[in-house]
Design a protein around this motif. Structure first.
Motif, PDB file in Angstrom:
ATOM      1  N   ASP A  80       1.361  -1.551   0.272  1.00 37.83           N
ATOM      2  CA  ASP A  80       0.480   0.073  -0.072  1.00 37.83           C
ATOM      3  C   ASP A  80       0.960   1.172   0.058  1.00 37.83           C
ATOM      4  OD1 ASP A  80      -2.579  -1.558   0.215  1.00 37.83           O
ATOM      5  OD2 ASP A  80      -2.851  -1.401   2.277  1.00 37.83           O
ATOM      6  N   GLY A  81       0.272   2.325  -0.439  1.00 38.12           N
ATOM      7  CA  GLY A  81       0.954   3.287  -0.713  1.00 38.12           C
ATOM      8  C   GLY A  81       1.046   4.585   0.529  1.00 38.12           C
ATOM      9  N   GLU A  82      -0.069   4.338   1.193  1.00 36.61           N
ATOM     10  CA  GLU A  82      -0.958   4.931   2.461  1.00 36.61           C
ATOM     11  C   GLU A  82      -0.339   6.772   2.900  1.00 36.61           C
ATOM     12  OE1 GLU A  82       0.844   2.467   5.697  1.00 36.61           O
ATOM     13  OE2 GLU A  82       0.595   0.567   4.506  1.00 36.61           O
ATOM     14  N   GLY A  83      -0.794   6.607   1.201  1.00 36.72           N
ATOM     15  CA  GLY A  83      -0.841   8.307   1.578  1.00 36.72           C
ATOM     16  C   GLY A  83       0.925   8.501   1.097  1.00 36.72           C
ATOM     17  N   ASP A  84       1.919   8.000   1.587  1.00 36.85           N
ATOM     18  CA  ASP A  84       2.938   8.550   0.725  1.00 36.85           C
ATOM     19  C   ASP A  84       2.996   8.625  -1.088  1.00 36.85           C
ATOM     20  OD1 ASP A  84       4.109   8.506   3.132  1.00 36.85           O
ATOM     21  OD2 ASP A  84       4.332   6.548   2.803  1.00 36.85           O
ATOM     22  N   LEU A  85       4.091   9.772  -1.352  1.00 40.43           N
ATOM     23  CA  LEU A  85       4.332  10.021  -2.703  1.00 40.43           C
ATOM     24  C   LEU A  85       4.892   8.958  -3.719  1.00 40.43           C
ATOM     25  CD1 LEU A  85       5.402  13.670  -2.875  1.00 40.43           C
ATOM     26  CD2 LEU A  85       3.321  13.197  -3.509  1.00 40.43           C
ATOM     27  N   VAL A  86       3.579   7.713  -3.831  1.00 43.22           N
ATOM     28  CA  VAL A  86       4.466   6.527  -4.456  1.00 43.22           C
ATOM     29  C   VAL A  86       5.406   6.428  -5.476  1.00 43.22           C
ATOM     30  CG1 VAL A  86       2.114   5.061  -4.121  1.00 43.22           C
ATOM     31  CG2 VAL A  86       2.068   7.080  -6.217  1.00 43.22           C
ATOM     32  N   CYS A  87       5.487   8.054  -6.531  1.00 41.06           N
ATOM     33  CA  CYS A  87       6.208   8.415  -7.225  1.00 41.06           C
ATOM     34  C   CYS A  87       7.624   8.586  -6.209  1.00 41.06           C
ATOM     35  CB  CYS A  87       5.753   9.408  -8.224  1.00 41.06           C
ATOM     36  SG  CYS A  87       5.927  11.026  -7.045  1.00 41.06           S
ATOM     37  N   LEU A  89       8.598   7.103  -3.637  1.00 41.37           N
ATOM     38  CA  LEU A  89       8.760   6.169  -2.873  1.00 41.37           C
ATOM     39  C   LEU A  89       9.139   4.142  -3.650  1.00 41.37           C
ATOM     40  CD1 LEU A  89       9.320   4.273   0.391  1.00 41.37           C
ATOM     41  CD2 LEU A  89       6.240   4.493   0.217  1.00 41.37           C
ATOM     42  N   GLY A  90       8.225   4.284  -4.522  1.00 40.22           N
ATOM     43  CA  GLY A  90       8.709   3.061  -5.161  1.00 40.22           C
ATOM     44  C   GLY A  90       9.499   2.754  -5.510  1.00 40.22           C
ATOM     45  N   PRO A  91      10.408   4.802  -6.737  1.00 37.45           N
ATOM     46  CA  PRO A  91      11.714   4.071  -7.018  1.00 37.45           C
ATOM     47  C   PRO A  91      12.258   3.304  -6.144  1.00 37.45           C
ATOM     48  CG  PRO A  91      10.702   5.171  -8.209  1.00 37.45           C
ATOM     49  CD  PRO A  91       9.484   5.308  -6.839  1.00 37.45           C
ATOM     50  N   SER A  92      13.098   4.360  -4.556  1.00 37.85           N
ATOM     51  CA  SER A  92      13.767   3.938  -3.989  1.00 37.85           C
ATOM     52  C   SER A  92      13.805   2.533  -3.294  1.00 37.85           C
ATOM     53  CB  SER A  92      14.251   5.102  -2.736  1.00 37.85           C
ATOM     54  OG  SER A  92      12.411   5.095  -2.004  1.00 37.85           O
ATOM     55  N   MET A  93      12.302   2.029  -3.733  1.00 39.31           N
ATOM     56  CA  MET A  93      11.802   1.025  -2.963  1.00 39.31           C
ATOM     57  C   MET A  93      12.583  -0.032  -3.897  1.00 39.31           C
ATOM     58  SD  MET A  93      10.472   0.783   0.445  1.00 39.31           S
ATOM     59  CE  MET A  93       9.610  -0.517   0.603  1.00 39.31           C
ATOM     60  N   VAL A  94      12.131  -0.583  -5.099  1.00 43.65           N
ATOM     61  CA  VAL A  94      12.054  -1.259  -5.698  1.00 43.65           C
ATOM     62  C   VAL A  94      13.611  -1.670  -5.965  1.00 43.65           C
ATOM     63  CG1 VAL A  94      12.597   0.218  -7.794  1.00 43.65           C
ATOM     64  CG2 VAL A  94      11.556  -2.207  -8.625  1.00 43.65           C
ATOM     65  N   GLN A  95      14.507  -0.093  -6.039  1.00 46.19           N
ATOM     66  CA  GLN A  95      15.932  -0.281  -6.064  1.00 46.19           C
ATOM     67  C   GLN A  95      16.872  -1.148  -5.337  1.00 46.19           C
ATOM     68  OE1 GLN A  95      17.751   3.896  -6.222  1.00 46.19           O
ATOM     69  NE2 GLN A  95      19.250   2.734  -6.700  1.00 46.19           N
ATOM     70  N   ARG A  96      15.878  -0.913  -3.765  1.00 48.35           N
ATOM     71  CA  ARG A  96      16.500  -1.506  -2.949  1.00 48.35           C
ATOM     72  C   ARG A  96      15.695  -3.085  -3.070  1.00 48.35           C
ATOM     73  NH1 ARG A  96      13.495   0.236   2.256  1.00 48.35           N
ATOM     74  NH2 ARG A  96      14.796  -0.989   3.041  1.00 48.35           N
ATOM     75  N   ALA A  97      15.391  -3.612  -3.698  1.00 47.25           N
ATOM     76  CA  ALA A  97      14.437  -4.674  -3.708  1.00 47.25           C
ATOM     77  C   ALA A  97      15.173  -5.427  -4.848  1.00 47.25           C
ATOM     78  CB  ALA A  97      12.928  -4.490  -4.334  1.00 47.25           C
ATOM     79  N   ARG A  98      15.538  -4.783  -5.147  1.00 47.41           N
ATOM     80  CA  ARG A  98      16.171  -5.084  -6.386  1.00 47.41           C
ATOM     81  C   ARG A  98      18.175  -5.665  -6.497  1.00 47.41           C
ATOM     82  NH1 ARG A  98      14.294  -1.609 -11.743  1.00 47.41           N
ATOM     83  NH2 ARG A  98      12.373  -2.786 -11.496  1.00 47.41           N
ATOM     84  N   SER A  99      19.050  -4.995  -5.072  1.00 46.53           N
ATOM     85  CA  SER A  99      19.754  -4.823  -4.994  1.00 46.53           C
ATOM     86  C   SER A  99      20.618  -6.251  -4.768  1.00 46.53           C
ATOM     87  CB  SER A  99      19.925  -4.246  -4.043  1.00 46.53           C
ATOM     88  OG  SER A  99      19.383  -4.277  -2.820  1.00 46.53           O
ATOM     89  N   VAL A 100      19.615  -7.423  -4.332  1.00 47.74           N
ATOM     90  CA  VAL A 100      19.673  -8.540  -3.817  1.00 47.74           C
ATOM     91  C   VAL A 100      19.409  -9.223  -4.432  1.00 47.74           C
ATOM     92  CG1 VAL A 100      19.536  -7.446  -1.548  1.00 47.74           C
ATOM     93  CG2 VAL A 100      16.942  -8.482  -2.342  1.00 47.74           C
ATOM     94  N   THR A 101      18.843  -9.615  -5.697  1.00 47.79           N
ATOM     95  CA  THR A 101      18.975 -10.680  -6.281  1.00 47.79           C
ATOM     96  C   THR A 101      19.209 -10.609  -8.316  1.00 47.79           C
ATOM     97  OG1 THR A 101      17.924 -12.049  -7.683  1.00 47.79           O
ATOM     98  CG2 THR A 101      15.454  -9.970  -6.938  1.00 47.79           C
ATOM     99  N   HIS A 102      19.937 -10.967  -8.793  1.00 47.82           N
ATOM    100  CA  HIS A 102      19.690 -11.260 -10.450  1.00 47.82           C
ATOM    101  C   HIS A 102      18.539 -11.343 -11.081  1.00 47.82           C
ATOM    102  CE1 HIS A 102      19.771 -15.426  -9.433  1.00 47.82           C
ATOM    103  NE2 HIS A 102      20.028 -15.197 -11.361  1.00 47.82           N
ATOM    104  N   ILE A 103      17.110 -11.602 -10.857  1.00 50.96           N
ATOM    105  CA  ILE A 103      16.923 -11.903 -10.960  1.00 50.96           C
ATOM    106  C   ILE A 103      15.357 -10.407 -11.162  1.00 50.96           C
ATOM    107  CG2 ILE A 103      16.848 -14.270 -11.516  1.00 50.96           C
ATOM    108  CD1 ILE A 103      14.185 -14.027  -8.909  1.00 50.96           C
ATOM    109  N   PRO A 104      14.636 -10.213 -12.539  1.00 51.33           N
ATOM    110  CA  PRO A 104      13.685  -9.097 -12.099  1.00 51.33           C
ATOM    111  C   PRO A 104      12.941  -9.412 -11.022  1.00 51.33           C
ATOM    112  CG  PRO A 104      13.700 -10.632 -14.142  1.00 51.33           C
ATOM    113  CD  PRO A 104      14.382 -10.588 -13.341  1.00 51.33           C
ATOM    114  N   VAL A 105      12.785  -7.910 -11.030  1.00 51.43           N
ATOM    115  CA  VAL A 105      12.120  -7.541  -9.406  1.00 51.43           C
ATOM    116  C   VAL A 105      11.261  -6.701  -9.880  1.00 51.43           C
ATOM    117  CG1 VAL A 105      11.429  -7.129  -7.120  1.00 51.43           C
ATOM    118  CG2 VAL A 105      13.538  -8.478  -7.670  1.00 51.43           C
ATOM    119  N   GLU A 106      10.081  -6.338  -9.664  1.00 51.01           N
ATOM    120  CA  GLU A 106       9.315  -4.873  -9.918  1.00 51.01           C
ATOM    121  C   GLU A 106       8.067  -4.417  -8.393  1.00 51.01           C
ATOM    122  OE1 GLU A 106       9.104  -3.220 -12.408  1.00 51.01           O
ATOM    123  OE2 GLU A 106       9.662  -4.276 -13.884  1.00 51.01           O
ATOM    124  N   LEU A 107       8.075  -3.593  -7.830  1.00 48.71           N
ATOM    125  CA  LEU A 107       7.754  -3.079  -7.064  1.00 48.71           C
ATOM    126  C   LEU A 107       6.589  -2.252  -7.309  1.00 48.71           C
ATOM    127  CD1 LEU A 107       8.766  -2.278  -3.327  1.00 48.71           C
ATOM    128  CD2 LEU A 107       7.764  -0.313  -5.157  1.00 48.71           C
TER     129      LEU A 107
END
Length: 190
Positions: A80-87, A89-107
């Motif tokens: 959930d975005g829960e009122g945060d600016l998803v534009c 929060l999303g890019p920073s979270m997906v960057q963190r998520a992608r840092s731990v694997t070589h397979i594609p990750v979408e958030l």
């Protein structure tokens, strides 16, 4: 159904128990609309609260767990975005998520919350007097009264009633999530 333990699949990370039950329903119904009958959804991993995903090391741990399952070809994270600016929060979270694997990750972040996706298809939810009004946000919990809205019970039930195409037209964040899921589903060859 969930993909077999060694089958090619998309790993799924969600916010909580209601989402863990609802997202597979939503995605399978979406696949049925497209006449795609493959079974390639992994068992969802709940974060048990968005705050557990946003803390340092949080999203990374959940994604690493999903990605490490045998057969995982990609990971889809839905929170959930829960009122945060998803534009933001999303890019920073997906960057963190992608840092731990070589397979594609979408958030994907629901712009406010899952219930907003449900509201985008309000007239199909079989709730008397509950209808969609552009630019307005109505409470599903209030519409269900005197019955209590218990998320792990009602969220999957209402998700199964959604007109997904209609909801995706009205909710840009739902449409975005479905497009990202479609891209990931192309990676599954089995």
């Amino acid at each position: 159904m969930t993909a077999g333990p060694y089958s090619q699949h998309i790993g799924i990370v969600v916010e909580g128990p209601g989402d863990a039950k609802s997202l597979p329903i939503l995605l399978r119904n979406w696949l049925l609309l497209k006449e795609d009958y493959r079974d390639f959804l992994g068992k969802p991993i709940p974060c048990n609260g968005r705050e557990n995903a946003t803390v340092q090391g949080g999203i990374e741990g959940y994604v690493a767990t999903a990605a490490s399952r045998p057969g995982c070809q990609a990971v889809l994270v839905v929170l959930d975005g829960e009122g945060d600016l998803v534009c933001e929060l999303g890019p920073s979270m997906v960057q963190r998520a992608r840092s731990v694997t070589h397979i594609p990750v979408e958030l994907c972040l629901a712009d406010r919350n899952w219930e907003d996706w449900l509201y985008a298809s309000a007239e199909t939810l079989q709730m008397d007097g509950f209808s969609y009004e552009p630019g307005r946000r109505r409470s599903i919990a209030a519409a269900l009264k005197p019955v209590k809205y218990v998320k792990p019970t009602w969220q999957p039930r209402l998700t199964a009633r959604m007109d997904i195409s209609l909801a995706a037209e009205r909710s840009p964040s739902l449409g975005r999530m479905l497009r990202k899921f479609d891209e990931l589903s192309q990676l599954i060859t089995a």
